[in-house]
Design a protein around this motif. Structure first.
Motif, PDB file in Angstrom:
ATOM      1  N   TYR A  86       0.747  -1.174   0.133  1.00 40.60           N
ATOM      2  CA  TYR A  86      -0.203  -0.165  -0.058  1.00 40.60           C
ATOM      3  C   TYR A  86       0.592   1.681  -0.062  1.00 40.60           C
ATOM      4  CZ  TYR A  86      -4.231  -2.913   2.196  1.00 40.60           C
ATOM      5  OH  TYR A  86      -5.615  -4.030   1.649  1.00 40.60           O
ATOM      6  N   ALA A  87       0.545   2.275  -1.018  1.00 40.67           N
ATOM      7  CA  ALA A  87       1.686   3.309  -1.360  1.00 40.67           C
ATOM      8  C   ALA A  87       1.357   4.380   0.545  1.00 40.67           C
ATOM      9  CB  ALA A  87       0.598   3.976  -1.829  1.00 40.67           C
TER      10      ALA A  87
ATOM     11  N   ILE B 156       7.885  -0.075  -8.780  1.00 36.99           N
ATOM     12  CA  ILE B 156       6.786   0.908 -10.163  1.00 36.99           C
ATOM     13  C   ILE B 156       5.774   1.340  -9.833  1.00 36.99           C
ATOM     14  CG2 ILE B 156       5.146   0.218 -12.047  1.00 36.99           C
ATOM     15  CD1 ILE B 156       6.993  -2.446 -12.831  1.00 36.99           C
ATOM     16  N   PHE B 157       5.697   2.528  -9.381  1.00 37.39           N
ATOM     17  CA  PHE B 157       4.249   3.212  -9.499  1.00 37.39           C
ATOM     18  C   PHE B 157       3.128   3.038  -9.618  1.00 37.39           C
ATOM     19  CE2 PHE B 157       6.549   4.599  -5.268  1.00 37.39           C
ATOM     20  CZ  PHE B 157       7.868   4.369  -5.426  1.00 37.39           C
ATOM     21  N   ILE B 158       1.931   2.773  -9.584  1.00 32.55           N
ATOM     22  CA  ILE B 158       0.614   2.920 -10.406  1.00 32.55           C
ATOM     23  C   ILE B 158      -0.312   3.611  -9.373  1.00 32.55           C
ATOM     24  CG2 ILE B 158      -1.233   1.030 -11.295  1.00 32.55           C
ATOM     25  CD1 ILE B 158       0.510  -1.703 -10.744  1.00 32.55           C
ATOM     26  N   THR B 159      -0.379   4.523 -10.422  1.00 36.08           N
ATOM     27  CA  THR B 159      -1.527   5.500 -10.302  1.00 36.08           C
ATOM     28  C   THR B 159      -2.513   6.238 -11.123  1.00 36.08           C
ATOM     29  OG1 THR B 159      -2.012   7.057  -8.977  1.00 36.08           O
ATOM     30  CG2 THR B 159       0.241   6.925 -10.056  1.00 36.08           C
TER      31      THR B 159
ATOM     32  N   ASP C 252       0.156   9.862  -1.693  1.00 35.00           N
ATOM     33  CA  ASP C 252       1.102   8.582  -0.849  1.00 35.00           C
ATOM     34  C   ASP C 252       1.150   7.822  -2.022  1.00 35.00           C
ATOM     35  OD1 ASP C 252      -1.828   7.932   1.474  1.00 35.00           O
ATOM     36  OD2 ASP C 252       0.087   8.818   1.540  1.00 35.00           O
ATOM     37  N   THR C 253       0.935   8.163  -3.124  1.00 32.31           N
ATOM     38  CA  THR C 253       2.123   7.655  -3.644  1.00 32.31           C
ATOM     39  C   THR C 253       2.632   7.824  -4.333  1.00 32.31           C
ATOM     40  OG1 THR C 253       0.181   6.018  -4.459  1.00 32.31           O
ATOM     41  CG2 THR C 253       1.606   6.014  -6.298  1.00 32.31           C
ATOM     42  N   ILE C 254       3.031   9.973  -4.647  1.00 31.56           N
ATOM     43  CA  ILE C 254       4.123  10.654  -5.064  1.00 31.56           C
ATOM     44  C   ILE C 254       5.280  10.439  -4.054  1.00 31.56           C
ATOM     45  CG2 ILE C 254       4.005  13.065  -5.555  1.00 31.56           C
ATOM     46  CD1 ILE C 254       1.569  12.697  -6.722  1.00 31.56           C
TER      47      ILE C 254
ATOM     48  N   THR D  39       1.851  14.499 -12.220  1.00 35.26           N
ATOM     49  CA  THR D  39       3.122  14.414 -11.518  1.00 35.26           C
ATOM     50  C   THR D  39       4.528  13.480 -11.081  1.00 35.26           C
ATOM     51  OG1 THR D  39       2.393  16.245  -9.817  1.00 35.26           O
ATOM     52  CG2 THR D  39       3.883  15.214  -8.866  1.00 35.26           C
ATOM     53  N   ILE D  40       3.597  12.456 -10.913  1.00 34.36           N
ATOM     54  CA  ILE D  40       4.211  10.981 -10.578  1.00 34.36           C
ATOM     55  C   ILE D  40       4.930  10.311 -12.082  1.00 34.36           C
ATOM     56  CG2 ILE D  40       2.835   9.043 -11.660  1.00 34.36           C
ATOM     57  CD1 ILE D  40       4.691   8.832  -8.352  1.00 34.36           C
ATOM     58  N   ALA D  41       4.174  11.180 -12.926  1.00 33.97           N
ATOM     59  CA  ALA D  41       5.243   9.825 -14.566  1.00 33.97           C
ATOM     60  C   ALA D  41       5.913  11.414 -14.558  1.00 33.97           C
ATOM     61  CB  ALA D  41       3.674  10.429 -15.931  1.00 33.97           C
ATOM     62  N   ARG D  42       5.959  12.444 -13.880  1.00 36.14           N
ATOM     63  CA  ARG D  42       7.182  13.901 -14.312  1.00 36.14           C
ATOM     64  C   ARG D  42       8.109  13.744 -13.482  1.00 36.14           C
ATOM     65  NH1 ARG D  42       5.340  18.030 -12.576  1.00 36.14           N
ATOM     66  NH2 ARG D  42       3.538  17.953 -12.298  1.00 36.14           N
ATOM     67  N   GLU D  43       8.195  12.609 -12.217  1.00 32.77           N
ATOM     68  CA  GLU D  43       9.262  12.932 -11.266  1.00 32.77           C
ATOM     69  C   GLU D  43       9.696  11.089 -11.358  1.00 32.77           C
ATOM     70  OE1 GLU D  43       7.516  15.761  -8.296  1.00 32.77           O
ATOM     71  OE2 GLU D  43       7.652  13.420  -7.885  1.00 32.77           O
ATOM     72  N   ALA D  44       9.182  10.383 -11.518  1.00 33.62           N
ATOM     73  CA  ALA D  44       9.805   8.638 -12.202  1.00 33.62           C
ATOM     74  C   ALA D  44      10.608   8.846 -13.295  1.00 33.62           C
ATOM     75  CB  ALA D  44       8.825   7.505 -12.287  1.00 33.62           C
ATOM     76  N   ASP D  45      11.687   7.595 -13.100  1.00 36.75           N
ATOM     77  CA  ASP D  45      12.313   7.635 -14.354  1.00 36.75           C
ATOM     78  C   ASP D  45      11.857   7.333 -15.768  1.00 36.75           C
ATOM     79  OD1 ASP D  45      15.170   7.792 -12.594  1.00 36.75           O
ATOM     80  OD2 ASP D  45      14.670   5.771 -11.230  1.00 36.75           O
ATOM     81  N   GLY D  46      10.673   6.413 -15.572  1.00 38.05           N
ATOM     82  CA  GLY D  46      10.436   5.733 -16.871  1.00 38.05           C
ATOM     83  C   GLY D  46       8.992   6.423 -16.786  1.00 38.05           C
ATOM     84  N   PHE D  47       7.421   5.823 -17.574  1.00 36.64           N
ATOM     85  CA  PHE D  47       6.608   5.536 -17.303  1.00 36.64           C
ATOM     86  C   PHE D  47       6.271   4.490 -18.007  1.00 36.64           C
ATOM     87  CE2 PHE D  47       7.965  10.529 -19.059  1.00 36.64           C
ATOM     88  CZ  PHE D  47       7.032   9.359 -19.991  1.00 36.64           C
ATOM     89  N   ILE D  48       5.214   4.197 -18.243  1.00 35.07           N
ATOM     90  CA  ILE D  48       4.887   3.658 -19.223  1.00 35.07           C
ATOM     91  C   ILE D  48       2.426   3.897 -18.915  1.00 35.07           C
ATOM     92  CG2 ILE D  48       3.204   1.742 -20.514  1.00 35.07           C
ATOM     93  CD1 ILE D  48       5.517  -0.322 -18.537  1.00 35.07           C
ATOM     94  N   TYR D  49       2.023   4.987 -19.875  1.00 36.43           N
ATOM     95  CA  TYR D  49       0.760   5.494 -20.048  1.00 36.43           C
ATOM     96  C   TYR D  49      -0.120   4.136 -19.852  1.00 36.43           C
ATOM     97  CZ  TYR D  49       2.230  10.130 -18.590  1.00 36.43           C
ATOM     98  OH  TYR D  49       3.518  10.753 -18.488  1.00 36.43           O
TER      99      TYR D  49
END
Ligand code: BG6
Length: 375
Positions: A86-87, A104-107, A114-116, A139-149
């Motif tokens: 849980y985040a 991996i952070f899913i949101t 909490d996830t950020i 926000t999460i996509a800008r801060e993580a190293d990579g992302f999958i939309y």
């Protein structure tokens, strides 16, 4: 424009949008001929991914249920141990993570506080991070190293449906991608799975075409006060999300539980007053699935002897389950690791029809918000 044209609510429209949402999420990222998955926004080198020794998946609510299915996908296809958190717990438990790991952070919203915060904590500890989100530039996509939309399109209803199935598809794509890099997945197996991924939207349409059968079930059960959802292994997170959907939109107390755990306590509750929804599908080509299926039949028999009413999810063509269950909803056959994406659809429909029959605001349930941006 997110309109409710043709549909009375966003929730039912978004449930019916899932075939197209899955097509947009899957098709541009796979090549059947080459047996290849293309994820060009991971921004983590193949060498680093090949050397991965552990992974963490962190999320809230429905997104965490997607993460729970991802654990089975990653471990089976890529051979990497995965922890799911849980985040709201992860950031406070001083997670023992560091270099050489991937988190991996899913949101769906990309804005859940909490996830950020958890993603920031993981980076601080040296872990590489990837975000799976439905909102580009969040926000999460800008801060993580990579992302999958997930390309599910705007999800308006507070209860998450099309983003959820999109998240599971993205997790499977990444598991396949990682499995190939780590040489755990052959080109032939990758082609087989890619073919099955590409078939999911059509199979989802088949389920949606029988939505009226689920609506009839809702007619029978919309007045109940309690419900228990049961599933084993990768189907347990689907039981959890089926229960969460019903809770969120209809305010019925519903619990998701591992089927094998019912005998350690919850069985005391199971009698004619507590309807059960059991996930009892079977992938005949997957040894573990066949073993679990046999155990599920035994459990179902026991629950029926206790006087319980059982609604079962079964694989098309199944004969044994309908003989035991009071009601059976069939879904098309699919590989064990992909069937959760199909199994949740009847459960989403059930929650929607029950809530609608209870006259509730299905898109904006009381006390809930679409994105919890405060910790
Ligand atoms: C809750 C939503 O507020 O947040 C759920 O009602 C959702 O549907 C959860 O699963 C997590 O949201 P997100 O945007 O981080 O996936």
């Amino acid at each position: 424009m997110a309109e409710t044209r043709k549909f009375p609510h966003h929730l039912i429209r978004e449930i019916f949008e899932q075939p197209d949402a899955l097509r947009r999420t899957i098709a541009p990222r796979v090549s059947l001929a080459e047996g290849r998955v293309c994820l060009d926004q991971i921004h983590i080198s193949r060498e680093e991914l090949r050397a991965l020794r552990r992974m963490n998946i962190v999320a809230s609510g429905t997104s965490r249920h997607a993460g729970m299915t991802g654990q089975y996908m990653m471990q089976e296809l890529a051979g990497v141990p995965v922890d799911v958190d849980y985040a709201s717990e992860f950031e406070y438990r001083n997670p023992m993570i560091g270099r050489g790991e991937l988190s991996i952070f899913i949101t769906q919203s990309g804005e859940t506080a909490d996830t950020i915060a958890s993603q920031r904590e993981a980076r601080r500890k040296g872990s590489r991070t990837i975000a799976i989100s439905n909102v580009e530039g969040s926000t999460i996509a800008r801060e993580a190293d990579g992302f999958i939309y997930t390309h599910a399109g705007p999800e308006i209803s507070i209860a998450s449906t099309k983003a959820f199935t999109g998240q599971m598809a993205c997790l499977f794509l990444f598991a396949l991608y990682l499995g190939k890099i780590k040489e755990e997945v052959s080109k032939e197996l990758a082609q087989q799975y890619i073919g099955e991924l590409l078939a999911l939207p059509q199979k989802t349409e088949t389920i949606l075409a029988a939505a009226h059968q689920v609506e009839k079930l809702a007619d029978l059960y919309y007045r109940v006060d309690d419900f228990m959802f049961l599933g084993r292994a990768i189907h347990y997170p689907i039981a959890m999300d089926g229960a969460l959907k019903l809770k969120e939109v209809s305010y019925i107390h519903a619990e998701g539980y591992p089927t094998g755990e019912a005998k350690h306590g919850p069985n005391a509750l199971i009698d004619f007053r507590l309807p059960l929804l059991m996930i009892a599908t079977c992938d005949r080509n997957h040894a573990g699935s066949v073993v679990r299926y046999q155990k599920n039949l035994g459990n179902m028999e026991g629950f029926k002897k206790q006087g319980a009413t059982v609604i079962a999810l079964a694989t098309e063509g199944d004969i044994a389950v309908p003989q035991l269950a009071d009601h059976t909803v069939f879904i098309p056959a699919a590989p064990e690791l992909l069937s959760p994406i199909l199994e949740i659809v009847p459960l989403q429909l059930f929650a929607y029809y029950v809530a609608a029959k209870r006259g509730l605001d299905v898109d904006r349930p009381r006390n809930l918000v679409k994105a919890v941006t405060l910790e």
